[in-house]
Design a protein around this motif. Structure first.
Motif, PDB file in Angstrom:
ATOM      1  N   ASN A  62     -23.545   6.500  13.630  1.00 37.39           N
ATOM      2  CA  ASN A  62     -23.455   5.557  14.750  1.00 37.39           C
ATOM      3  C   ASN A  62     -24.685   5.607  15.662  1.00 37.39           C
ATOM      4  O   ASN A  62     -24.719   4.967  16.711  1.00 37.39           O
ATOM      5  N   ALA A  63     -25.681   6.411  15.281  1.00 34.98           N
ATOM      6  CA  ALA A  63     -26.934   6.477  16.034  1.00 34.98           C
ATOM      7  C   ALA A  63     -28.089   6.615  15.055  1.00 34.98           C
ATOM      8  O   ALA A  63     -27.952   7.249  14.004  1.00 34.98           O
ATOM      9  N   LEU A  64     -29.211   6.018  15.403  1.00 41.43           N
ATOM     10  CA  LEU A  64     -30.410   6.073  14.572  1.00 41.43           C
ATOM     11  C   LEU A  64     -31.542   6.651  15.400  1.00 41.43           C
ATOM     12  O   LEU A  64     -31.984   6.047  16.373  1.00 41.43           O
ATOM     13  N   ILE A  65     -31.993   7.846  15.038  1.00 39.38           N
ATOM     14  CA  ILE A  65     -33.126   8.469  15.719  1.00 39.38           C
ATOM     15  C   ILE A  65     -34.390   8.158  14.919  1.00 39.38           C
ATOM     16  O   ILE A  65     -34.452   8.437  13.718  1.00 39.38           O
ATOM     17  N   LEU A  66     -35.368   7.579  15.578  1.00 30.81           N
ATOM     18  CA  LEU A  66     -36.647   7.304  14.927  1.00 30.81           C
ATOM     19  C   LEU A  66     -37.420   8.617  14.847  1.00 30.81           C
ATOM     20  O   LEU A  66     -37.944   9.101  15.846  1.00 30.81           O
ATOM     21  N   GLY A  67     -37.471   9.182  13.658  1.00 34.48           N
ATOM     22  CA  GLY A  67     -37.902  10.566  13.505  1.00 34.48           C
ATOM     23  C   GLY A  67     -39.373  10.779  13.270  1.00 34.48           C
ATOM     24  O   GLY A  67     -39.758  11.769  12.653  1.00 34.48           O
ATOM     25  N   ASN A  95     -35.412   6.198  20.588  1.00 38.38           N
ATOM     26  CA  ASN A  95     -36.813   5.889  20.345  1.00 38.38           C
ATOM     27  C   ASN A  95     -37.724   6.798  21.152  1.00 38.38           C
ATOM     28  O   ASN A  95     -37.739   6.760  22.369  1.00 38.38           O
ATOM     29  N   GLY A  96     -38.508   7.610  20.456  1.00 40.49           N
ATOM     30  CA  GLY A  96     -39.460   8.479  21.131  1.00 40.49           C
ATOM     31  C   GLY A  96     -40.878   7.955  21.128  1.00 40.49           C
ATOM     32  O   GLY A  96     -41.798   8.635  21.585  1.00 40.49           O
ATOM     33  N   LEU A  97     -41.087   6.741  20.626  1.00 44.25           N
ATOM     34  CA  LEU A  97     -42.422   6.158  20.564  1.00 44.25           C
ATOM     35  C   LEU A  97     -42.815   5.566  21.912  1.00 44.25           C
ATOM     36  O   LEU A  97     -41.992   5.368  22.794  1.00 44.25           O
ATOM     37  N   HIS A  98     -44.104   5.242  22.042  1.00 43.19           N
ATOM     38  CA  HIS A  98     -44.570   4.624  23.283  1.00 43.19           C
ATOM     39  C   HIS A  98     -44.065   3.192  23.430  1.00 43.19           C
ATOM     40  O   HIS A  98     -43.853   2.720  24.548  1.00 43.19           O
ATOM     41  N   ASP A  99     -43.892   2.485  22.329  1.00 45.41           N
ATOM     42  CA  ASP A  99     -43.376   1.117  22.393  1.00 45.41           C
ATOM     43  C   ASP A  99     -41.980   1.120  22.998  1.00 45.41           C
ATOM     44  O   ASP A  99     -41.107   1.888  22.574  1.00 45.41           O
ATOM     45  N   LYS A 100     -41.742   0.246  23.956  1.00 47.98           N
ATOM     46  CA  LYS A 100     -40.434   0.142  24.596  1.00 47.98           C
ATOM     47  C   LYS A 100     -39.547  -0.806  23.784  1.00 47.98           C
ATOM     48  O   LYS A 100     -39.716  -2.023  23.810  1.00 47.98           O
ATOM     49  N   LEU A 101     -38.602  -0.233  23.059  1.00 49.12           N
ATOM     50  CA  LEU A 101     -37.766  -1.046  22.181  1.00 49.12           C
ATOM     51  C   LEU A 101     -36.736  -1.860  22.944  1.00 49.12           C
ATOM     52  O   LEU A 101     -36.268  -2.889  22.449  1.00 49.12           O
ATOM     53  N   ALA A 102     -36.384  -1.419  24.143  1.00 50.69           N
ATOM     54  CA  ALA A 102     -35.470  -2.224  24.957  1.00 50.69           C
ATOM     55  C   ALA A 102     -36.096  -3.574  25.262  1.00 50.69           C
ATOM     56  O   ALA A 102     -35.389  -4.592  25.363  1.00 50.69           O
ATOM     57  N   ASP A 103     -37.413  -3.604  25.405  1.00 48.46           N
ATOM     58  CA  ASP A 103     -38.119  -4.872  25.618  1.00 48.46           C
ATOM     59  C   ASP A 103     -38.315  -5.614  24.303  1.00 48.46           C
ATOM     60  O   ASP A 103     -38.083  -6.824  24.214  1.00 48.46           O
TER      61      ASP A 103
END
Length: 337
Positions: A62-67, A95-103
């Motif tokens: 139920n969760a996806l961690i971008l690894g 999401n631990g990347l710099h790109d803001k996925l909420a946007d």
């Protein structure tokens, strides 16, 4: 973690696999589907490796961690469709990347029928002013992990030392300063997302909020010896460390790409430089580099032991591999220092 499970870029996922207390139902990497996680990574957990999101759904994920934690911290174009699918399926995407996925995925998140959500770990949640070396007045032990390079094991060493302190009923708290540590611990500051003028204050704020603890372990970032790193200095200024734990990749002789033309400095001189910078040439109390953690992954035990003995003899500082041999020696050495 497509194509990243056995690559250095996969350190986000590997950190979560090693340290997360949440249940992990599977790892997504088509390159290694069906293989044994321990054999590939040394992480002793029985977690299946699957090829895609659909298989993860069948395992009730139920969760996806971008690894991944690639250089530059940007989302690969090929990951857009799987993330869309995860959000549509109601997943929490971490999401631990710099790109803001909420946007980036606002067109999905704004749909009232969508049940998915995004946690952008590198989102700065408060405003900071300017650091003022408040931590220098504290009476506890503040242990900052420092490294000769990026990705040299600073977070891992800090987490394992903190874990060992807690297991032995010591008062201790871990300050996460990167996306992996924050994902694992659920707290901390994404230091590389804080404006550089405010970075020392952000570290100081976290340290001062933990002043009741006898030990504060501060997760290091970057290296004073890396031309592309600006993180170590605000960590030093914000935490005013009493102790340093040096992390070093013993198999390497040069910094990793794209600066692999730069060799590692002499360890004794590097240790002296970190201590001198931290003391501001004697203005503050000089921290003690009480131990060295060598990353000996991939070496035989005989070769690893030989190199550990050589470094300890050369520096006169307790040396081991905290992953291979555990943190007890570090705890014992710290309490004697």
């Amino acid at each position: 973690m497509p194509h990243s499970l056995t690559h250095e870029n996969g350190k986000m996922g590997l950190g979560v696999l090693r340290f997360s207390t949440n249940e992990i139902c599977c790892v997504i990497d088509p390159d290694h589907k069906g293989k044994n996680l321990k054999a590939l990574t040394g992480i002793d957990k029985s977690i299946p490796i699957v090829s895609d999101l659909q298989e993860a759904v069948q395992l009730h994920a139920n969760a996806l961690i971008l690894g991944i934690a690639p250089s530059g911290g940007r989302l690969p174009d090929t990951w857009t469709k799987p993330i869309e699918d995860a959000l549509t399926a109601g997943f929490l995407v971490v999401n631990g990347l710099h790109d803001k996925l909420a946007d980036k995925f606002s067109y999905l998140l704004s749909n009232p029928k969508n049940k998915g959500s995004v946690w952008d770990v590198r989102e700065v949640l408060k405003e900071y002013t300017i650091g003022s070396a408040k931590a220098n007045k504290l009476k506890n032990k503040r242990i900052l992990t420092v490294g000769t390079d990026m990705a040299s094991g600073k977070m891992t060493a800090g987490l394992l030392l903190n874990e060992k302190l807690l297991q032995n009923n010591f008062s201790s708290s871990f300050v996460a300063t990167g996306q992996i540590g924050i994902t694992i611990s659920g707290q901390g500051i994404p230091l590389d997302a804080v404006k550089v003028d405010n970075a020392a204050a952000a570290v100081e704020d976290e340290v001062m909020s933990r002043q009741k603890f006898d030990h504060i372990i501060i997760e290091g970032q970057g290296s004073l010896g890396h031309p592309g790193s600006t993180a170590t200095l605000p960590l030093i200024r914000g935490s005013c460390p009493t102790h340093l734990l040096l992390c070093h990749k013993i198999k390497e002789t040069h910094l990793k790409n794209p600066v692999s033309h730069i060799p590692f400095p002499d360890l004794n001189r590097f240790i002296k430089m970190n201590e001198e910078v931290a003391s501001l040439c004697g203005v503050f109390k000089r921290p003690n580099t009480f131990a060295i953690s060598l990353n000996t992954h991939g070496l035989t035990k005989v070769k690893a032991d030989q190199l550990i003995e050589e470094i300890q003899h050369k520096t006169g500082i307790f040396t081991s591999d905290i992953v291979r041999y555990g943190a007890q020696g570090y705890l014992t050495t710290l309490e004697k220092s």
